[in-house]
Design an enzyme around this catalytic site. Structure first.
Site, PDB file in Angstrom:
ATOM      1  N   GLU A  44      -4.520 -36.483 -20.971  1.00  0.00           N
ATOM      2  CA  GLU A  44      -4.238 -37.862 -21.409  1.00  0.00           C
ATOM      3  C   GLU A  44      -5.275 -38.335 -22.423  1.00  0.00           C
ATOM      4  O   GLU A  44      -4.964 -39.103 -23.331  1.00  0.00           O
ATOM      5  CB  GLU A  44      -4.168 -38.797 -20.199  1.00  0.00           C
ATOM      6  CG  GLU A  44      -2.956 -38.480 -19.347  1.00  0.00           C
ATOM      7  CD  GLU A  44      -2.560 -39.568 -18.367  1.00  0.00           C
ATOM      8  OE1 GLU A  44      -3.121 -40.674 -18.423  1.00  0.00           O
ATOM      9  OE2 GLU A  44      -1.687 -39.286 -17.528  1.00  0.00           O
ATOM     10  N   CYS A 101       2.577 -28.567 -13.494  1.00  0.00           N
ATOM     11  CA  CYS A 101       2.260 -29.990 -13.630  1.00  0.00           C
ATOM     12  C   CYS A 101       2.672 -30.410 -15.028  1.00  0.00           C
ATOM     13  O   CYS A 101       2.499 -29.654 -15.993  1.00  0.00           O
ATOM     14  CB  CYS A 101       0.768 -30.220 -13.414  1.00  0.00           C
ATOM     15  SG  CYS A 101       0.235 -31.908 -13.774  1.00  0.00           S
ATOM     16  N   CYS A 154       8.559 -34.974 -12.663  1.00  0.00           N
ATOM     17  CA  CYS A 154       7.241 -34.894 -12.035  1.00  0.00           C
ATOM     18  C   CYS A 154       7.222 -33.741 -11.025  1.00  0.00           C
ATOM     19  O   CYS A 154       8.065 -33.693 -10.113  1.00  0.00           O
ATOM     20  CB  CYS A 154       6.958 -36.215 -11.323  1.00  0.00           C
ATOM     21  SG  CYS A 154       5.394 -36.261 -10.472  1.00  0.00           S
ATOM     22  N   ASP A 203       9.204 -39.754 -14.082  1.00  0.00           N
ATOM     23  CA  ASP A 203       7.904 -39.149 -13.807  1.00  0.00           C
ATOM     24  C   ASP A 203       6.972 -40.252 -13.311  1.00  0.00           C
ATOM     25  O   ASP A 203       7.269 -41.438 -13.455  1.00  0.00           O
ATOM     26  CB  ASP A 203       7.327 -38.507 -15.090  1.00  0.00           C
ATOM     27  CG  ASP A 203       5.945 -37.911 -14.861  1.00  0.00           C
ATOM     28  OD1 ASP A 203       5.804 -37.110 -13.910  1.00  0.00           O
ATOM     29  OD2 ASP A 203       5.005 -38.248 -15.582  1.00  0.00           O
ATOM     30  N   SER A 204       5.822 -39.842 -12.790  1.00  0.00           N
ATOM     31  CA  SER A 204       4.830 -40.821 -12.353  1.00  0.00           C
ATOM     32  C   SER A 204       4.270 -41.604 -13.547  1.00  0.00           C
ATOM     33  O   SER A 204       3.710 -42.676 -13.367  1.00  0.00           O
ATOM     34  CB  SER A 204       3.690 -40.096 -11.634  1.00  0.00           C
ATOM     35  OG  SER A 204       3.183 -39.064 -12.465  1.00  0.00           O
ATOM     36  N   HIS A 256       1.409 -32.217 -17.180  1.00  0.00           N
ATOM     37  CA  HIS A 256       0.368 -32.349 -18.210  1.00  0.00           C
ATOM     38  C   HIS A 256      -0.130 -31.017 -18.776  1.00  0.00           C
ATOM     39  O   HIS A 256      -0.726 -30.980 -19.838  1.00  0.00           O
ATOM     40  CB  HIS A 256      -0.841 -33.098 -17.639  1.00  0.00           C
ATOM     41  CG  HIS A 256      -0.603 -34.560 -17.401  1.00  0.00           C
ATOM     42  ND1 HIS A 256       0.410 -35.023 -16.602  1.00  0.00           N
ATOM     43  CD2 HIS A 256      -1.250 -35.656 -17.876  1.00  0.00           C
ATOM     44  CE1 HIS A 256       0.369 -36.341 -16.577  1.00  0.00           C
ATOM     45  NE2 HIS A 256      -0.626 -36.757 -17.344  1.00  0.00           N
TER      46      HIS A 256
HETATM   47  N1  DGL Z   1       3.361 -35.900 -13.186  1.00  0.00           N
HETATM   48  C1  DGL Z   1       2.471 -35.334 -12.206  1.00  0.00           C
HETATM   49  C2  DGL Z   1       2.953 -33.925 -11.851  1.00  0.00           C
HETATM   50  O1  DGL Z   1       3.619 -33.246 -12.608  1.00  0.00           O
HETATM   51  C3  DGL Z   1       1.029 -35.308 -12.709  1.00  0.00           C
HETATM   52  C4  DGL Z   1       0.374 -36.659 -12.778  1.00  0.00           C
HETATM   53  C5  DGL Z   1       0.266 -37.349 -11.422  1.00  0.00           C
HETATM   54  O2  DGL Z   1      -0.531 -36.915 -10.567  1.00  0.00           O
HETATM   55  O3  DGL Z   1       0.999 -38.299 -11.216  1.00  0.00           O
HETATM   56  O4  DGL Z   1       2.684 -33.476 -10.773  1.00  0.00           O
END
Ligand code: DGL
Length: 279
Positions: free
Chosen positions: A152, A184, A73, A10-11, A186
């Site tokens: 977060e 997403c 992600c 993931d990012s 989050h």
């Molecule tokens: N992990 C990213 C997503 O699911 C969200 C956070 C980001 O923008 O990196 O799209």
């Protein structure tokens, strides 16, 4: 017999919501997680950049001899999944297709909404995946970028979260949708507030849960599933110092993270490039 691990990336910290569902569904599996914390967020970056980052991470994880790669992600799944699949021979699972499949199964009105980062919404990846499965389903999508810092920060059940959710989502209820995809990593943390704003007639679809089911199916079909009596180990890598990841990560994972190691993808690729040049 030694069993290979499942690689997940993931990012940053968000993919831990996906890892949580994988571990819940498959507690016997070893996992290796990489959070690209030095370069997060991906949601505001161009597709070209996210594709490049995703390939670098995939190479790193594949070099650790994983049996399956999960692109946890949503943004990376939306823009990089096809090219990753072309470049690597192991099975690669993104979160978009499973989420889309679930949305199509759940909707009764045939009107689905998708929320995600700017990058995910701009790519129309969910809309395309839903339309491939059910062309008659109508899809509206909306970027909700402020949900990421709220999750977060742990501001998931206060007035700021409620006001933000109302501002982003209220219009969607007027569109007659009965299904909302949390597109997403989050957003599952904000599920109670989102559910409150959307009301009881809207079903929330969590891509992470459906992705875990898909992974179990693929491993089972290819006889790569570890015996259920085993207990999986979990390794974590990040590209920035681990402190922030650990602080926020325990909440996203809903449990305690193990040791977290910092890795430099630049150094890894430079070394690899050097080794290849000299070969
Ligand atoms: N992990 C990213 C997503 O699911 C969200 C956070 C980001 O923008 O990196 O799209």
């Amino acid at each position: 017999m030694s069993w290979k691990a499942i690689g997940v990336f993931d990012s940053g910290v968000g993919g831990l919501t996906v890892l949580k569902e994988i571990v819940r569904a498959l507690p016997q599996e070893d996992t290796v997680y990489l959070g690209d914390t030095a370069r997060v967020p991906y949601g505001t970056k161009s597709p070209e950049t996210v594709v490049r980052y995703s390939h670098q991470i995939a190479e790193f994880l594949v070099s650790r001899d994983i049996k399956l790669l999960v692109v946890a992600c949503n943004t990376a799944s939306a823009v990089a999944l096809d090219s990753l699949k072309e470049s690597f021979s192991i099975p690669i699972v993104g979160v978009i297709e499973p989420g889309a499949r679930r949305a199509v199964a759940v909707t009764r009105s045939g009107k689905v909404a998708v929320i995600g980062t700017e990058g995910t919404v701009k790519s129309s990846a969910y809309t395309k995946a839903i339309k491939r499965l059910a062309p008659e389903v109508q899809v509206v999508s909306r970027a909700c970028p402020l949900f990421v810092p709220l999750a977060e920060e742990g501001w998931v059940d206060n007035e700021v979260a409620r006001l933000t959710a109302r501002t982003y989502l209220q219009g969607l209820t007027d569109e007659g949708i009965d299904t909302l995809v949390l597109g997403c990593t989050h957003y599952p943390l904000l599920k109670p507030v989102i559910a409150e704003v959307m009301g009881p007639s809207v079903t929330l679809v969590d891509s992470a849960e459906e992705t875990a089911r898909t992974i179990a199916e693929i491993l089972s079909e290819s006889s790569l599933l570890r015996p259920a009596a085993e207990q999986g180990n979990h390794h974590y890598f990040v590209t920035d110092i681990p402190a922030g990841f650990i602080r926020v990560g325990n909440r996203f994972l809903g449990g305690r993270l193990g040791d977290v190691y910092q890795v430099s993808l630049d150094a890894y690729h430079a070394e690899k490039g050097g080794a290849e040049d000299g070969a």
